[in-house]
Design a protein around this motif. Structure first.
Motif, PDB file in Angstrom:
ATOM      1  N   LEU D  27       0.933  -1.193  -0.006  1.00 28.41           N
ATOM      2  CA  LEU D  27      -0.046   0.043  -0.030  1.00 28.41           C
ATOM      3  C   LEU D  27       0.982   1.200   0.057  1.00 28.41           C
ATOM      4  O   LEU D  27       0.417   2.390  -0.544  1.00 28.41           O
ATOM      5  CB  LEU D  27      -0.985   0.003   1.437  1.00 28.41           C
ATOM      6  CG  LEU D  27      -2.198  -0.851   1.170  1.00 28.41           C
ATOM      7  CD1 LEU D  27      -3.075  -0.724   2.322  1.00 28.41           C
ATOM      8  CD2 LEU D  27      -2.992  -0.724  -0.161  1.00 28.41           C
ATOM      9  N   ASP D  28       2.173   1.151   0.533  1.00 31.89           N
ATOM     10  CA  ASP D  28       2.908   2.299   0.724  1.00 31.89           C
ATOM     11  C   ASP D  28       2.937   3.233  -0.712  1.00 31.89           C
ATOM     12  O   ASP D  28       2.729   4.349  -0.395  1.00 31.89           O
ATOM     13  CB  ASP D  28       4.387   1.839   1.120  1.00 31.89           C
ATOM     14  CG  ASP D  28       5.152   3.064   1.132  1.00 31.89           C
ATOM     15  OD1 ASP D  28       4.770   4.063   2.039  1.00 31.89           O
ATOM     16  OD2 ASP D  28       6.336   2.937   0.917  1.00 31.89           O
ATOM     17  N   PRO D  29       3.454   2.746  -1.889  1.00 38.19           N
ATOM     18  CA  PRO D  29       3.366   3.561  -2.815  1.00 38.19           C
ATOM     19  C   PRO D  29       2.192   4.245  -3.407  1.00 38.19           C
ATOM     20  O   PRO D  29       2.199   5.160  -3.723  1.00 38.19           O
ATOM     21  CB  PRO D  29       3.834   2.609  -3.981  1.00 38.19           C
ATOM     22  CG  PRO D  29       4.453   1.246  -3.285  1.00 38.19           C
ATOM     23  CD  PRO D  29       3.584   1.330  -2.029  1.00 38.19           C
ATOM     24  N   ILE D  30       0.922   3.729  -2.982  1.00 35.00           N
ATOM     25  CA  ILE D  30      -0.238   4.426  -3.387  1.00 35.00           C
ATOM     26  C   ILE D  30      -1.072   5.369  -2.365  1.00 35.00           C
ATOM     27  O   ILE D  30      -1.826   5.705  -2.362  1.00 35.00           O
ATOM     28  CB  ILE D  30      -1.282   3.343  -3.765  1.00 35.00           C
ATOM     29  CG1 ILE D  30      -1.487   2.313  -2.897  1.00 35.00           C
ATOM     30  CG2 ILE D  30      -0.748   2.689  -5.355  1.00 35.00           C
ATOM     31  CD1 ILE D  30      -2.691   1.375  -3.148  1.00 35.00           C
ATOM     32  N   THR D  31       0.010   5.101  -1.276  1.00 38.32           N
ATOM     33  CA  THR D  31      -0.440   5.991   0.063  1.00 38.32           C
ATOM     34  C   THR D  31       0.337   7.311   0.075  1.00 38.32           C
ATOM     35  O   THR D  31       1.450   7.371  -0.232  1.00 38.32           O
ATOM     36  CB  THR D  31      -0.429   5.506   1.461  1.00 38.32           C
ATOM     37  OG1 THR D  31      -0.644   4.114   1.187  1.00 38.32           O
ATOM     38  CG2 THR D  31      -0.995   5.920   2.244  1.00 38.32           C
ATOM     39  N   PRO D  32      -0.678   8.387  -0.146  1.00 35.53           N
ATOM     40  CA  PRO D  32      -0.254   9.679  -0.310  1.00 35.53           C
ATOM     41  C   PRO D  32       0.615  10.108   1.198  1.00 35.53           C
ATOM     42  O   PRO D  32       0.304   9.332   2.000  1.00 35.53           O
ATOM     43  CB  PRO D  32      -1.260  10.777  -0.263  1.00 35.53           C
ATOM     44  CG  PRO D  32      -2.523   9.955  -0.113  1.00 35.53           C
ATOM     45  CD  PRO D  32      -2.129   8.629  -0.291  1.00 35.53           C
ATOM     46  N   ALA D  33       1.716  10.900   1.112  1.00 29.67           N
ATOM     47  CA  ALA D  33       2.674  10.917   2.141  1.00 29.67           C
ATOM     48  C   ALA D  33       1.928  11.426   3.280  1.00 29.67           C
ATOM     49  O   ALA D  33       2.231  11.172   4.642  1.00 29.67           O
ATOM     50  CB  ALA D  33       3.731  12.204   1.987  1.00 29.67           C
ATOM     51  N   SER D  34       0.874  12.175   3.146  1.00 25.81           N
ATOM     52  CA  SER D  34       0.108  12.935   4.416  1.00 25.81           C
ATOM     53  C   SER D  34      -0.754  11.767   5.047  1.00 25.81           C
ATOM     54  O   SER D  34      -1.111  12.038   6.350  1.00 25.81           O
ATOM     55  CB  SER D  34      -0.843  13.897   3.972  1.00 25.81           C
ATOM     56  OG  SER D  34      -1.518  13.301   2.990  1.00 25.81           O
ATOM     57  N   ARG D  35      -0.895  10.585   4.478  1.00 19.19           N
ATOM     58  CA  ARG D  35      -1.763   9.606   4.728  1.00 19.19           C
ATOM     59  C   ARG D  35      -0.984   8.552   5.544  1.00 19.19           C
ATOM     60  O   ARG D  35      -1.549   7.402   5.867  1.00 19.19           O
ATOM     61  CB  ARG D  35      -2.988   9.143   4.052  1.00 19.19           C
ATOM     62  CG  ARG D  35      -3.502  10.264   3.268  1.00 19.19           C
ATOM     63  CD  ARG D  35      -4.686  10.960   4.089  1.00 19.19           C
ATOM     64  NE  ARG D  35      -5.714   9.828   4.401  1.00 19.19           N
ATOM     65  CZ  ARG D  35      -6.615   9.565   3.664  1.00 19.19           C
ATOM     66  NH1 ARG D  35      -7.090  10.056   2.467  1.00 19.19           N
ATOM     67  NH2 ARG D  35      -7.691   8.777   4.346  1.00 19.19           N
ATOM     68  N   ARG D  36       0.217   8.497   5.659  1.00 17.28           N
ATOM     69  CA  ARG D  36       1.082   7.532   5.973  1.00 17.28           C
ATOM     70  C   ARG D  36       0.755   7.038   7.432  1.00 17.28           C
ATOM     71  O   ARG D  36       1.100   6.018   7.766  1.00 17.28           O
ATOM     72  CB  ARG D  36       2.330   7.660   5.999  1.00 17.28           C
ATOM     73  CG  ARG D  36       3.106   7.780   4.353  1.00 17.28           C
ATOM     74  CD  ARG D  36       4.416   7.527   4.176  1.00 17.28           C
ATOM     75  NE  ARG D  36       4.501   7.606   2.653  1.00 17.28           N
ATOM     76  CZ  ARG D  36       5.607   8.493   2.348  1.00 17.28           C
ATOM     77  NH1 ARG D  36       6.246   9.163   3.297  1.00 17.28           N
ATOM     78  NH2 ARG D  36       5.891   8.480   0.970  1.00 17.28           N
ATOM     79  N   ASP D  37       0.073   7.804   8.327  1.00 17.70           N
ATOM     80  CA  ASP D  37      -0.465   7.167   9.560  1.00 17.70           C
ATOM     81  C   ASP D  37      -0.986   6.173   9.425  1.00 17.70           C
ATOM     82  O   ASP D  37      -1.059   5.203  10.368  1.00 17.70           O
ATOM     83  CB  ASP D  37      -1.070   8.367  10.179  1.00 17.70           C
ATOM     84  CG  ASP D  37      -0.003   9.649  10.678  1.00 17.70           C
ATOM     85  OD1 ASP D  37       1.277   9.403  10.332  1.00 17.70           O
ATOM     86  OD2 ASP D  37      -0.669  10.414  11.257  1.00 17.70           O
ATOM     87  N   LEU D  38      -1.868   6.089   8.454  1.00 21.36           N
ATOM     88  CA  LEU D  38      -2.926   4.954   8.220  1.00 21.36           C
ATOM     89  C   LEU D  38      -2.166   3.568   8.249  1.00 21.36           C
ATOM     90  O   LEU D  38      -2.380   2.661   8.766  1.00 21.36           O
ATOM     91  CB  LEU D  38      -3.658   5.175   6.759  1.00 21.36           C
ATOM     92  CG  LEU D  38      -4.760   6.144   7.064  1.00 21.36           C
ATOM     93  CD1 LEU D  38      -5.289   6.419   5.595  1.00 21.36           C
ATOM     94  CD2 LEU D  38      -5.947   5.898   7.988  1.00 21.36           C
ATOM     95  N   LEU D  39      -0.811   3.671   7.434  1.00 22.85           N
ATOM     96  CA  LEU D  39      -0.160   2.263   7.438  1.00 22.85           C
ATOM     97  C   LEU D  39       0.273   2.017   8.802  1.00 22.85           C
ATOM     98  O   LEU D  39      -0.024   0.599   9.417  1.00 22.85           O
ATOM     99  CB  LEU D  39       1.126   2.596   6.717  1.00 22.85           C
ATOM    100  CG  LEU D  39       0.663   2.562   5.406  1.00 22.85           C
ATOM    101  CD1 LEU D  39       2.006   2.866   4.597  1.00 22.85           C
ATOM    102  CD2 LEU D  39      -0.153   1.799   4.643  1.00 22.85           C
TER     103      LEU D  39
END
Lengths: 173, 520, 101, 494
Positions: D27-39
Motif C-alpha cells: 500500500l505504501d506507494p499508493i498512499t499519499p505522504a500525508s496519509r502514511r499514519d494509516l499504515l
C-alpha cells in the motif's frame, strides 16, 4: 582415487581461502573466492550433493560474487593499478577451473556412500535433487516460507537503502 | 487475612501519600497548608496508638497482614512493638515541624518539596512498622530518591556532590542487605516474615556473613565510624527540613535495623561481633565529639555531634543487656528530638543572617532572647544535663556498658565530657558574645510559626527528662522478649525450638509461621 | 577407500578460521564480507559432509537455506555499503570517524 | 502432501503479521505522504488481532502444539514472549509516528520492516529446530539492519547500519558453524534430537563443547554480552531512536527467548559447562557495562552500555537456572529472566520515548547535557524520565527492583550469593549514572545562552509514555500477574 580428488579440492579451497584474505586488491580477493566457490561445488559433487553444487555455482558464483564485483568496480575508484596485472590472475583462475572440470568429468560414476545409518529422510539413489525438492515443499515448507520473507526484506531493504536521492523521501516535510 | 481492628498503620502510610498526590494540582501557598494538614492528620492518627498500646504485651500490636506477592510469599504485614512505637511517634511528630520550618525557607518548587517530604514520611513510617523483610527493604530503599532530591534540588551550594554521595553510600550499603534477605529466606524456612525469621536458627558461619551484610547496610545509615563521611556533607548541604529528617529519623533506621534484625536473627554473630561494635561505637563517640570541637560551621558541629550521639546508641545496643538496649531506644528518640531541634535552630538563624558560621552568629541573647533560651535548652539537652531527656538515655546506656565492661564505660564517658566542652563553647560564643553590629538589624526574635516549631520539642525534652517512665515501660516487654529470644541458641543450634514449631519453620514454602501469630 | 569425516571437518575448520581471521584483520569492508562468505562456505561443507555421512537430506536442506540467507545478506550489505560510500566516499572502516570500532 | 490446515491455524498470528507487513509494503506507494499514519494504524490493528489470538490461547497454558514437522512449536513459553513482543512492537510503532516525522524519515516501509522483524522474532521464540531459529534470527536481523540505516541523510545512521551488519553477519556465521557441528553430532537440527544425542554421546565430546561455545558466542553477539558487545553503543547511538528502542527491547527479548530455549531444551545436558561459561560472561558483562556507562556523555550511548549491563543481570538469572540445585530446578532462574526482560522493556521503551521527543533545534537532543533544567521547563517529562531512571537503577518501588529481586533471588537459591553480591554492588554503581541524568534534569540550572530544547509530543507518544510509566509503577507494586504468567510459561521446560 577419491582421496586424490578430495585432496585436490581441499588444497585449492584452503589455498584460495587464504588468498581471499591475504591479497590487497578486493578484485583479487573476489577472484580467489570465485575459485574457492567452484571447488566447493566440486566437493559437493563428490559428496553426492549435485543439487547443492549447482545452486552453489548459480547463487554464489553467478549472483553473489557478481554483485560483489559490481560494487567493487562501482566504488573502489582509487586503485587504478588493478587493470595492469590482471593476466596472471586470469591465468590462475582459468587453470584451476580447468583442472576442476577435468576432475569432475573423470570421476563420473563414482558412487560410494560411506555409512548407511537410515535416517528419516535418506538420499535416494537417483541423485538428491528430487529428494531435496520433495522435502523442501513438505517437511521444510515452513522454513521455505521464512526464507522467502528474508528475500523480501533483502529486496525491499536494498531498494530503500540504495535509492539515489535521500531527499526524495523527505517530501512530507 | 486481616488481623482485625482498625487499620491504623495503613492509614498512617496512606495519608501522606494522598497529600503528596494532591501537590500535583495545587498552588504554592496551598501546598504548604496541605502538607501541614497531612502531617498533622498523621500525627492525630498516631497519637491514640500511645494509649491504645498495651505495655504488658511483648507481641506486635495493631497488626495487619495481607497477602501481597504469592511467589515467593511476601506479605503486606505491619505491626508495632515497644521499640517501634516511640520511633513512629517521633517520626510523625517531627514531620509537621519540618513543614513549618520550610514555610518561608523554601521558595522554589514548593509543591515538589512538600511532596518529597510527604513521601519521605510514608517511607520512614513504613520502615518502622514493616513486619515483612521485603516490605521493609522496599520502604528502606524508597527513601533514597526523595532524600536525594531534597538535598540535591533544594540544598546548599555544594548540594550535587553531597546528594550523590549520600545516595551512593546508602545504596551501596543496602544492596548487600538484599542478598542477606535472600539467604535468610532460603535458610529460614522460605518466609520473609520478620518474626518467623527471628525465631530461626542459622549456622554460625552463615550468621557471620549475614551480620556483615546487615552491618554494611545499617552502619552506613547510622552512620558508624568508618562510614560516616557522607553525613557532614549531607547535613550541611541539605535544607533545614532535610537536615532534621536526616538527623532525627533517617539515622535511627540504622540502629533500628540492628535492633530488629541483627540481634534477634543473628544472636550468635551479634555476640561474637560485640567487641568490634563496642570499639567502633566508642571510636565514633570520641571521634565525633573531637571533630565537633573543631568545627566553625554550626551545622557541621551538630552533624559531628550526631556521630558521637549515635555512637552511644550503637554502644547501648551491642552491650546486649536490658539497660543498654532500653537506653539505646530512648536515646534514639532523644537524639531525634534534640538534634532535630538544634538543626531547626540553625535553620532559623540561617534564614536571618544567611550564614551558618559561628563567627557570624554571635551574641544572640540580647536581640533574640526567646531564641537564645530555646537554643540553650536544646544544647544542654544535647550534652546530657540531668533533667533533660538525653541524660536518661545516656545514663541507661552507660549503666548497661558498665555491666559489660568498666573500661568501655570510662572511654564512653570521655565522650560526654567532650560534648560538654563543644556544646558549652558553642553556647558561649553564639549566645553570650557581643553581636556583630551589621547583623543586628536582621536579628528579629522568633515569630509565632517558629515558636510553634520549637516549643513542642522543648516540652518533650523536659517531659522525657523528668518522666521517662511511660516511654520506658512501653518498650520494656519488647526489649525483654528480644533479649530472651537471643539466648535461644545457647541451648543447641538446632534443637532449640520445640518440635511443633521447628517443623513448619523448615518446611518448604507455604504459609509463614506468623499467619496465626507466634508472637502476635 | 572413502574419505574420513574428520578430513572434511579439518578442511572446513581451516576455511572457517581463515574467514574469522579475515574479518578480524582486514579493514576493507568488502573483504570483511568476503571473509564472512568463507565462514558460511565452511559451514556448508560441514553440513554436506555430515549429510552424506548420515544419509540425511536435512543437512543439504540447511545448506540450501544458508545459501538463500547469504544471498539476502549480501544484497542488504552491499546496499548499505553503496549508501555509505555515497555519504562518506570511503569504505575503509578506519576512516569512519563517528563510530570507532 | 497434506495441506497443513491445522499447522497454519496454529501459526495464525505469524500469518497475520506477515500479511499485514506485505499489505503495508504494497500500500505504501499508493498512499499519499500525508496519509502514511494509516499504515501505522493498520499495523497496530494487526498486532491487536494477534494479541487477541495469542491471548486467547493462554487458557491452554500447558498444551504444546508442534507444527510443520516439529520445526515450530507453540507452547506457553513462546506465548509469553509473543505477548511481550506484540506489546513492545505496538508501543514502538506508536512512538515512531511523531519521531519519524520530526526526523523526516517517515517511510511507509518502516512499518513493514517492523512487522517483518516481529515475524522473525516470533519464529525465533517458537522455533524448535535450529534451522527455524536461525532463519528467524536472520529475518529479524536483516530487517533491523535496514531500519538502522533508514536515516540516510545522516552518515552516522549508515555507519551504524554498516557496523551492525558486518558484526551481525560475522556472528551469524559463527552461530551457523556451531549449528553445523551440532548437526554433525546429532544428525538433525531439532532441539529434541540434539538433547537426546547429548544424552547418548555424553557431554565430554570436545566437538560438542566447541559447538556449544560457538553457538554461545553467536548468541552473545545478539544479546550484546561482553566481549561481543562492541557493536551496541555505536549502533544504538547511530540508529533512529525509535529503532534503537525496538532493538534494545524487542530484539533483546527475542534473542534471549531463542537463546534460552536452545540452551535449556537442546543443550540442557551440558548445563555444567555452559553455566560456567555464562557465569563468566555475565560477570564481565555487567561490570564492563556499568563501568563504561559512567563516562558516557551521550544518553543513547549511556543507555546502550546500560542495556549491556542489563543483559548481564538477565544472564545471572540464566546462570542460576543452569546451576540450580533446589527442588524447583531451573524454573525460578528461567522465570526470573523472563520477568526481568518484560519489566526492562517498559522502562527502556519509556526512556527512549522521552529521548525521542526531546529536540534541540533541528537535531535530536540526545546529549545528557541537553536534559539540563528539564524539570523546570517540562516538569512532567522530567518526572517520567526520573521514574524510568530510578527503575533502571533498580530502586523500589519500581519495576526495575522487582526484576532484580527475582534474578538475585534465583541466584542466591542456586548458591551464587557471592555473584549476587557483586552484581548488586555494581547495581549501586549503575545508580550513579542514572542519577546523573536526574541530577542534570533537576539540579542544574540551564545555560540561558544555549538553545532551549523543546518537546515534540503527540497523543500517540503520550499513550506510549503513559503505558510505560504505568507498567513501571504497576508491576513495581503488584508483580503477581506477571510472575505467575512467567512461572507457568516456564513449565514448558519441565
Amino acid at each position: 582415487m577419491e582421496q586424490a580428488f578430495f585432496f585436490y579440492f581441499a588444497f585449492v579451497i584452503a589455498a584460495a581461502s587464504v588468498l581471499v584474505i591475504a591479497v590487497r586488491n578486493p578484485i583479487y580477493s573476489a577472484m580467489a573466492l570465485l575459485v574457492m566457490f567452484f571447488h566447493v561445488a566440486g566437493l559437493y559433487v563428490t559428496l553426492h550433493a549435485e543439487f547443492l553444487a549447482a545452486v552453489q555455482i548459480i547463487v554464489y558464483a553467478g549472483a553473489i560474487l557478481v554483485l560483489y564485483l559490481f560494487v567493487v568496480m562501482l566504488l573502489n575508484m582509487r586503485q587504478d593499478d588493478r587493470y595492469h596485472r590482471q593476466w596472471p590472475m586470469a591465468a590462475a583462475v582459468g587453470l584451476t577451473l580447468f583442472i576442476e572440470a577435468v576432475i569432475l568429468t573423470a570421476m563420473k560414476g563414482w558412487t560410494a556412500p560411506p555409512v548407511a545409518t537410515g535416517r528419516e529422510t535418506t538420499v535416494g539413489e537417483a541423485g538428491n535433487t528430487e529428494a531435496i525438492g520433495d522435502v523442501l515443499y513438505s517437511t521444510y515448507l515452513f522454513p521455505f516460507e521464512v526464507a522467502s520473507l528474508i528475500l523480501l526484506v533483502a529486496m525491499i531493504g536494498a531498494i530503500i537503502l540504495a535509492k539515489k536521492d535521500p531527499e526524495a523521501v523527505n517530501s512530507e516535510g | 487475612m486481616h488481623s482485625g481492628g482498625f487499620p491504623w498503620l495503613s492509614l498512617l502510610l496512606v495519608l501522606p501519600l494522598v497529600g503528596a498526590a494532591a501537590m500535583y494540582v495545587v498552588t504554592e501557598s496551598t501546598a504548604r497548608w496541605i502538607a501541614l494538614a497531612a502531617t498533622l492528620a498523621d500525627l492525630c492518627i498516631a497519637l491514640p496508638l500511645w494509649w491504645l498500646f498495651d505495655p504488658q504485651a511483648s507481641q506486635m500490636q495493631f497488626t495487619e497482614h495481607v497477602a501481597w506477592i504469592t511467589a515467593p510469599p511476601i506479605y503486606y504485614s505491619l505491626g508495632l512493638d515497644g521499640i517501634s512505637l516511640p520511633l513512629v511517634l517521633m517520626t510523625v511528630a517531627i514531620m509537621p515541624l519540618c513543614v513549618l520550618a520550610s514555610w518561608t525557607a523554601i521558595t522554589t518548587r514548593v509543591q515538589g518539596f512538600m511532596a518529597m517530604l510527604l513521601i519521605m514520611e510514608t517511607a520512614m513510617v513504613g520502615v518502622f512498622v514493616a513486619l515483612d523483610f521485603v516490605l521493609f527493604y522496599i520502604f528502606w530503599e524508597a527513601m533514597l530518591i526523595p532524600m536525594y532530591l531534597l538535598i540535591g534540588v533544594w540544598g546548599g551550594p555544594n548540594r550535587l556532590y553531597a546528594a550523590i554521595k549520600f545516595f551512593l553510600y546508602t545504596l551501596a550499603g543496602s544492596v548487600l542487605l538484599l542478598v542477606a534477605i535472600f539467604a535468610l529466606y532460603f535458610y529460614g524456612g522460605h518466609t520473609f516474615d520478620i518474626l518467623a525469621l527471628s525465631q530461626g536458627t542459622y549456622p554460625a558461619s552463615l550468621q557471620m556473613w549475614l551480620f556483615l551484610a546487615f552491618f554494611a547496610a545499617f552502619a552506613v545509615k547510622v552512620p558508624m565510624f568508618p562510614f560516616h563521611t557522607w553525613l557532614p556533607d549531607a547535613h550541611v548541604e541539605a535544607p533545614t527540613a532535610g537536615s532534621v529528617i536526616l538527623a532525627s529519623i533517617l539515622l535511627k533506621m540504622g540502629t533500628y535495623g540492628f535492633l530488629r534484625f541483627s540481634l534477634p536473627m543473628l544472636p550468635d554473630a551479634s555476640r561474637s561481633f560485640t567487641p568490634m561494635m563496642v570499639a567502633l561505637s566508642i571510636v565514633a563517640i570520641i571521634y565525633g565529639a573531637y571533630m565537633a570541637l573543631a568545627q566553625v560551621d554550626l551545622k557541621k558541629l551538630i552533624a559531628y555531634s550526631s556521630v558521637s550521639h549515635m555512637g552511644f546508641v550503637t554502644l547501648g545496643i551491642f552491650v546486649l543487656n536490658q539497660q543498654g538496649i532500653e537506653g539505646a531506644v530512648l536515646q534514639m528518640v532523644n537524639h531525634g528530638i534534640t538534634t532535630g531541634a538544634l538543626f531547626l535552630c540553625v535553620g532559623m538563624i540561617y534564614e536571618r543572617t544567611h550564614s551558618r558560621l559561628i563567627a557570624d552568629n554571635v551574641g544572640l541573647a540580647s536581640p533574640m532572647p526567646q531564641y537564645a533560651t530555646l537554643l540553650v535548652i536544646f544544647a544542654l539537652s544535647s550534652l546530657g544535663l540531668p533533667g533533660t531527656n538525653s541524660f536518661v538515655g545516656e545514663f541507661l546506656v552507660l549503666v548497661g556498658t558498665f555491666l559489660w565492661s568498666k573500661v568501655a564505660t570510662a572511654f564512653a564517658s570521655l565522650g560526654i565530657i567532650l560534648a560538654a566542652a563543644y556544646i558549652l563553647w558553642m553556647i558561649q560564643r553564639v549566645v553570650f558574645g557581643v553581636p556583630l553590629p551589621h547583623q543586628l538589624t536582621k536579628l528579629k526574635d522568633l515569630n509565632r510559626r517558629e515558636l510553634a516549631t520549637l516549643v513542642p520539642l522543648a516540652l518533650l525534652v523536659f517531659w522525657i527528662g523528668l518522666f521517662p517512665n511511660p516511654l520506658v515501660s512501653r518498650m520494656h516487654q519488647s526489649v525483654n522478649g528480644m533479649i530472651a529470644s537471643m539466648s535461644r541458641t545457647k541451648v543447641a543450634p538446632t534443637t532449640q525450638l520445640s518440635a511443633g514449631e521447628a517443623a513448619p519453620l523448615l518446611a518448604d514454602g507455604g504459609q509463614p509461621l506468623t499467619t496465626e501469630g507466634i508472637s502476635r | 577407500m572413502t574419505i574420513p569425516l574428520s578430513y572434511y571437518l579439518l578442511l572446513s575448520g581451516i576455511v572457517f578460521l581463515t574467514g574469522v581471521i579475515g574479518v578480524l584483520l582486514r579493514r576493507n569492508i568488502i573483504i570483511i564480507l568476503l571473509s564472512v562468505e568463507l565462514m558460511l562456505n565452511a559451514t556448508n561443507i560441514n553440513f554436506v559432509a555430515f549429510s552424506q555421512y548420515f544419509h540425511d537430506v536435512g543437512g543439504q536442506v540447511f545448506v540450501f537455506f544458508a545459501l538463500t540467507v547469504a544471498a539476502a545478506e549480501v544484497a542488504v550489505g552491499l546496499a548499505i555499503i553503496i549508501a555509505l560510500y555515497r555519504a562518506k566516499s570511503t569504505i575503509n572502516i578506519d576512516e569512519f570517524q563517528l563510530l570507532k570500532w | 502432501m497434506s495441506l497443513y490446515g491445522t499447522d497454519l491455524l496454529a501459526l495464525l498470528p505469524e500469518l497475520i503479521v506477515v500479511a499485514a507487513a506485505c499489505l503495508v509494503i504494497a500500500l505504501d506507494p499508493i498512499t499519499p505522504a500525508s496519509r502514511r499514519d494509516l499504515l501505522a494504524w493498520l499495523s497496530l490493528g494487526a498486532l491487536a488481532l494477534c494479541l487477541g489470538l495469542t491471548g486467547g490461547q493462554i487458557g491452554t497454558l500447558n498444551v504444546r502444539v508442534s507444527a510443520f514437522s516439529d520445526l515450530v512449536v507453540i507452547d506457553a513459553y513462546a506465548r509469553f514472549w509473543k505477548v511481550l513482543l506484540y506489546g513492545v512492537t505496538g508501543l514502538t510503532i506508536l512512538m515512531s509516528l511523531p519521531y519519524l516525522k520530526a526526523e523526516r524519515i517517515h517511510l511507509g516501509e518502516y512499518y513493514g520492516f517492523i512487522l517483518l522483524a516481529l515475524s522473525g522474532m516470533m519464529v525465533m521464540v517458537s522455533g524448535a529446530d535450529l534451522l527455524t531459529i536461525y532463519l528467524g534470527t536472520e529475518l529479524m536481523s536483516l530487517s533491523l539492519y535496514v531500519m538502522t540505516g533508514l536515516n540516510r541523510s545522516k552518515p552516522r545512521s549508515l555507519e551504524a547500519a554498516a557496523k551492525y551488519f558486518v558484526l551481525g553477519a560475522f556472528s551469524s556465521g559463527i552461530l551457523l558453524y556451531g549449528i553445523s557441528l551440532l548437526y554433525g553430532m546429532a544428525g538433525s537440527t531439532k532441539l529434541a534430537s540434539i538433547a537426546s544425542a547429548i544424552g547418548t554421546h555424553g557431554a565430554n565430546d570436545p566437538l560438542v563443547l566447541i559447538a556449544t561455545i560457538l553457538v554461545a558466542v553467536g548468541f552473545s553477539f545478539k544479546l550484546a554480552a561482553v566481549p561481543f558487545h562492541m557493536w551496541t553503543p555505536d549502533v544504538y547511538q547511530g540508529a533512529p531512536t525509535s529503532v534503537t528502542a525496538f532493538m534494545a527491547v524487542a530484539a533483546k527479548a527475542a534473542s534471549f527467548a531463542a537463546f534460552m530455549r536452545v540452551f535449556v531444551e537442546g543443550l540442557g545436558g551440558l548445563k555444567a559447562d555452559w553455566s560456567l561459561l555464562f557465569l563468566l560472561i555475565a560477570l564481565v558483562t555487567l561490570v564492563l557495562g556499568n563501568v563504561v556507562a559512567i563516562v558516557q556523555t551521550n544518553i543513547k550511548r549511556m543507555l546502550a552500555y546500560s542495556s549491556i549491563a542489563h543483559a548481564g543481570y538477565a544472564l545471572i538469572g540464566f546462570v542460576a537456572a543452569g546451576r540450580a540445585v533446589g527442588p524447583s530446578g531451573s524454573t525460578p532462574g528461567l522465570a526470573s529472566v523472563m520477568i526481568y526482560l518484560a519489566l526492562y522493556s517498559f522502562m527502556t521503551l519509556g526512556a527512549f520515548a522521552v529521548i525521542g521527543m526531546l529536540r534541540k533545534g533541528e537535531r535530536e537532543g540526545e546529549e545528557i547535557e541537553d536534559f539540563t533544567g528539564l524539570a523546570k521547563r517540562q516538569p512532567l517529562a522530567a518526572f517520567l524520565m526520573l521514574v524510568f531512571m530510578v527503575s533502571l537503577a533498580g530502586i523500589p518501588p519500581t519495576a526495575g527492583f522487582i526484576g532484580k529481586f527475582y534474578v538475585f533471588m534465583a541466584a542466591v537459591d542456586a548458591g551464587l550469593a557471592w555473584l549476587a553480591a557483586i552484581a548488586l554492588l555494581f547495581a549501586a554503581v549503575s545508580a550513579y549514572y542514572y542519577m546523573r541524568v536526574v541530577m542534570v534534569m533537576y539540579m542544574r540550572e540551564p545555560d540561558p545562552a544555549a538553545v532551549a530544547p523543546r518537546l515534540v509530543t503527540s497523543p500517540a507518544l503520550s499513550f506510549v509514555l503513559a503505558c510505560a510509566v504505568a507498567g513501571v509503577i504497576f508491576f513495581g507494586l503488584f508483580p503477581n500477574s506477571l510472575v505467575s504468567f512467567a512461572l507457568q510459561s516456564v513449565l514448558t521446560f519441565k
